[in-house]
Design a protein around this motif. Structure first.
Motif, short mmCIF file in Angstrom:
data_model
loop_
_atom_site.label_atom_id
_atom_site.label_comp_id
_atom_site.label_asym_id
_atom_site.label_seq_id
_atom_site.Cartn_x
_atom_site.Cartn_y
_atom_site.Cartn_z
N LEU A 19 44.77 53.70 38.83
CA LEU A 19 45.34 52.41 38.50
C LEU A 19 46.61 52.15 39.29
O LEU A 19 46.84 51.03 39.77
CB LEU A 19 45.62 52.35 37.00
CG LEU A 19 45.97 50.98 36.41
CD1 LEU A 19 44.83 49.99 36.64
CD2 LEU A 19 46.28 51.11 34.93
N GLY A 20 47.42 53.18 39.46
CA GLY A 20 48.64 53.03 40.26
C GLY A 20 48.35 52.68 41.70
O GLY A 20 49.08 51.91 42.34
N SER A 21 47.25 53.19 42.24
CA SER A 21 46.85 52.87 43.61
C SER A 21 46.43 51.42 43.74
O SER A 21 46.66 50.78 44.77
CB SER A 21 45.67 53.76 44.03
OG SER A 21 46.01 55.11 43.95
N LEU A 228 38.88 51.30 37.25
CA LEU A 228 38.41 50.07 37.89
C LEU A 228 38.38 48.92 36.89
O LEU A 228 38.81 47.80 37.20
CB LEU A 228 37.03 50.31 38.49
CG LEU A 228 36.40 49.13 39.25
CD1 LEU A 228 37.25 48.77 40.45
CD2 LEU A 228 34.99 49.49 39.68
N GLY A 229 37.87 49.16 35.70
CA GLY A 229 37.79 48.11 34.69
C GLY A 229 39.17 47.61 34.28
O GLY A 229 39.38 46.40 34.13
N LEU A 230 40.11 48.52 34.09
CA LEU A 230 41.47 48.12 33.72
C LEU A 230 42.10 47.28 34.83
O LEU A 230 42.77 46.27 34.57
CB LEU A 230 42.32 49.36 33.44
CG LEU A 230 41.98 50.11 32.15
CD1 LEU A 230 42.76 51.43 32.09
CD2 LEU A 230 42.29 49.26 30.93
N ALA A 231 41.90 47.69 36.08
CA ALA A 231 42.46 46.94 37.20
C ALA A 231 41.87 45.53 37.27
O ALA A 231 42.59 44.55 37.51
CB ALA A 231 42.20 47.67 38.52
N LEU A 232 40.57 45.39 37.02
CA LEU A 232 39.93 44.07 37.06
C LEU A 232 40.52 43.15 36.00
O LEU A 232 40.78 41.97 36.26
CB LEU A 232 38.42 44.20 36.88
CG LEU A 232 37.64 42.88 36.80
CD1 LEU A 232 37.84 42.07 38.07
CD2 LEU A 232 36.16 43.15 36.55
N VAL A 233 40.73 43.67 34.80
CA VAL A 233 41.32 42.86 33.73
C VAL A 233 42.70 42.37 34.14
O VAL A 233 43.06 41.18 33.97
CB VAL A 233 41.39 43.67 32.42
CG1 VAL A 233 42.21 42.92 31.37
CG2 VAL A 233 39.99 43.95 31.89
N VAL A 234 43.51 43.26 34.72
CA VAL A 234 44.86 42.89 35.16
C VAL A 234 44.79 41.84 36.26
O VAL A 234 45.49 40.82 36.23
CB VAL A 234 45.62 44.13 35.64
CG1 VAL A 234 46.95 43.73 36.29
CG2 VAL A 234 45.88 45.09 34.49
N TYR A 235 43.93 42.07 37.27
CA TYR A 235 43.82 41.13 38.39
C TYR A 235 43.39 39.75 37.91
O TYR A 235 43.92 38.73 38.35
CB TYR A 235 42.78 41.63 39.39
CG TYR A 235 43.17 42.85 40.17
CD1 TYR A 235 44.44 43.39 40.09
CD2 TYR A 235 42.25 43.48 40.99
CE1 TYR A 235 44.79 44.51 40.79
CE2 TYR A 235 42.59 44.61 41.71
CZ TYR A 235 43.86 45.13 41.62
OH TYR A 235 44.20 46.24 42.32
N LEU A 236 42.40 39.71 37.03
CA LEU A 236 41.88 38.43 36.56
C LEU A 236 42.95 37.66 35.79
O LEU A 236 43.13 36.44 36.00
CB LEU A 236 40.65 38.67 35.67
CG LEU A 236 39.90 37.43 35.20
CD1 LEU A 236 39.38 36.64 36.39
CD2 LEU A 236 38.75 37.82 34.28
N ALA A 237 43.67 38.34 34.92
CA ALA A 237 44.72 37.68 34.13
C ALA A 237 45.81 37.12 35.05
O ALA A 237 46.24 35.97 34.89
CB ALA A 237 45.32 38.66 33.12
N VAL A 238 46.25 37.91 36.02
CA VAL A 238 47.32 37.46 36.91
C VAL A 238 46.83 36.34 37.82
O VAL A 238 47.54 35.35 38.05
CB VAL A 238 47.87 38.64 37.74
CG1 VAL A 238 48.88 38.16 38.77
CG2 VAL A 238 48.52 39.67 36.82
N ALA A 239 45.62 36.45 38.35
CA ALA A 239 45.08 35.41 39.23
C ALA A 239 44.98 34.08 38.50
O ALA A 239 45.37 33.03 39.04
CB ALA A 239 43.72 35.83 39.77
N VAL A 240 44.47 34.09 37.28
CA VAL A 240 44.35 32.86 36.51
C VAL A 240 45.74 32.26 36.24
O VAL A 240 45.95 31.05 36.37
CB VAL A 240 43.59 33.12 35.19
CG1 VAL A 240 43.72 31.93 34.25
CG2 VAL A 240 42.13 33.41 35.48
N ALA A 241 46.68 33.11 35.86
CA ALA A 241 48.03 32.63 35.54
C ALA A 241 48.71 32.02 36.76
O ALA A 241 49.29 30.92 36.69
CB ALA A 241 48.87 33.78 34.98
N VAL A 242 48.65 32.69 37.88
CA VAL A 242 49.32 32.21 39.09
C VAL A 242 48.65 30.95 39.62
O VAL A 242 49.31 29.99 40.03
CB VAL A 242 49.36 33.32 40.15
CG1 VAL A 242 49.91 32.79 41.47
CG2 VAL A 242 50.22 34.48 39.67
N LEU A 243 47.31 30.94 39.62
CA LEU A 243 46.60 29.74 40.07
C LEU A 243 46.93 28.53 39.19
O LEU A 243 47.02 27.40 39.68
CB LEU A 243 45.09 29.99 40.04
CG LEU A 243 44.49 30.77 41.21
CD1 LEU A 243 43.05 31.15 40.89
CD2 LEU A 243 44.56 29.96 42.51
#
Length: 417
Positions: A19-21, A228-243
């Motif tokens: 996850l850190g990577s 991988l699953g934890l990273a996807l959740v983080v990416y999706l949340a941040v992408a939606v928020a920033v967009l």
């Protein structure tokens, strides 16, 4: 002097390292250029999903192979054992070269956020410091990564909450047109997914550390998909928020997209916190990247593809200290001269080739692995050749150079003395 590494990592530590990577690379580096390639919020989210699907196929292939071959080196070892020495070598070469570029990009991200006017000097200092941490043992690296991930996730949560609860948030920006443009079709989605794949590749650190994981047959198959699953959740949340506050157009042009997002949301006070979080995220990613590259270097040195002195393991700390020192020197030199965004496409091409070989290797294990392996192989090749032409050309040239070096070495070994 023993040449075996100490098995000290459990499931939790392995997940944290993976996850850190991923978190540092994905949120603070790859999101903006991917938005520019996609052209709209909807297509960016589609590209994120596509990158996640390809990464999942690769993760399952890597987990199955790592459980069968729990040794340092990742796909270098798998390709060698399942496909033959050349394919293992090519995977290792692609990984070392591509991830060296990733290391430089992460180091420069630290410099850009910490001291923009002296980014290259800060980047070199970061490489030296983290190489010293890794020299002290993988368990110390895991503890530091754990602390970094906790802080970064807290910062990202603040970004998501402040963006989504602000009056500037507009769900229309997540649509096909939105405020960011008109989209760029299938080619743009593939290119954006290829750039975002750079963000998902961190789970490979779990596989490349296979020789240092306790009970690898159980730990690795659990840790890889979880990270991988934890990273996807983080990416999706941040992408939606920033967009929702910037739109794809402004996001694609941003140099510090998360800082721009909190400013647009009216939370200017949070921008300095985001800068600190970005620097810490990049440090965490860089720490784990150096771990992975040095372990693949160790494996290649053991087989004589790199100088055998790089296979030395420290008698006290049980780490490949010569490989870690060499990787640190090379990354420091690249970080002193490289460009952040230019490194992303180059790195993605090399790593996608690496995973293509991983999927081909997994295909040979048994029939139950073949469907996901086929999907992963096709996805890797499609994303690799959808990257910007300069990235494809430079990546292919470096891979060809490595293949030529392998051929020359084989001819010398076979020639009579």
């Amino acid at each position: 002097m023993t040449q075996e590494l100490r098995r000290s990592l459990g499931v939790f530590d392995a997940v944290v390292i993976g996850l850190g990577s991923m978190v540092g690379a994905g949120i603070f580096v790859a999101l903006a250029p991917a938005a520019g390639a996609a052209g709209s919020g909807a297509l960016l989210l589609l590209a994120l999903g596509l990158a996640a699907v390809v990464a999942y196929c690769n993760a399952m292939a890597s987990a199955a192979l790592a459980a069968r071959y729990p040794a340092s080196g990742g796909t270098y070892v798998y390709g060698r054992e399942r496909l033959g020495p050349f394919w293992g070598y090519l995977a290792g070469w692609g990984f070392v070269v591509g991830k060296t570029a990733s290391c430089a990009a992460m180091a420069l991200t630290v410099g850009t956020y910490v001291w923009p006017g002296h980014a290259h000097a800060v980047a070199v200092a970061a490489v030296v410091a983290l190489t010293a941490v890794n020299y002290g043992g993988v368990q110390k690296s895991a503890w530091l990564t754990r602390a970094i991930v906790a802080v970064v996730l807290a910062v990202l949560a603040a970004v998501v909450v402040s963006s989504l609860t602000s009056s500037a948030a507009d769900p229309a920006r997540l649509g096909a047109g939105g405020a960011g443009g008109h989209g760029s079709g299938a080619g743009g989605v593939l290119q954006a997914a290829g750039l975002l794949f750079f963000a998902f590749a961190g789970y490979a650190r779990i596989a490349t550390l296979g020789e240092e994981v306790r009970d690898p047959a159980r730990t690795i198959p659990r840790a890889v998909p979880l990270a991988l699953g934890l990273a996807l959740v983080v990416y999706l949340a941040v992408a939606v928020a920033v967009l929702s506050v910037l739109g794809a157009g402004d996001l694609g042009r941003a140099t510090a997209p998360l800082a721009d997002a909190v400013r647009a949301a009216g939370a200017q006070w949070l921008a300095p916190v985001v800068r600190v979080g970005a620097a810490l995220a990049a440090l965490g990613s860089l720490l784990a990247l150096i771990l992975g590259v040095s372990r693949t270097t160790l494996a290649m040195a053991r087989d004589g593809h790199l100088p055998r002195t790089l296979a030395a393991v420290h008698p006290r700390f049980q780490v490949p200290h010569h490989a870690e020192s060499a990787v640190g020197v090379v990354v420091a030199v690249v970080a002193a001269t490289a460009d952040v965004r230019g490194a992303i496409g180059f790195s993605s091409f090399g790593v996608l080739v690496y995973y293509a070989i991983a999927n081909a290797s997994a295909w040979t294990l048994s029939s139950r692995h073949r469907a996901l392996a086929d999907c992963g192989l096709a996805g890797c090749l499609a994303l690799a050749f959808a990257l910007p032409l300069s990235s494809v050309a430079s990546g292919a040239a470096v891979l060809a150079l490595g293949a030529a070096a392998y051929g020359v070495r084989q001819l010398r070994r076979r020639s009579p003395r």
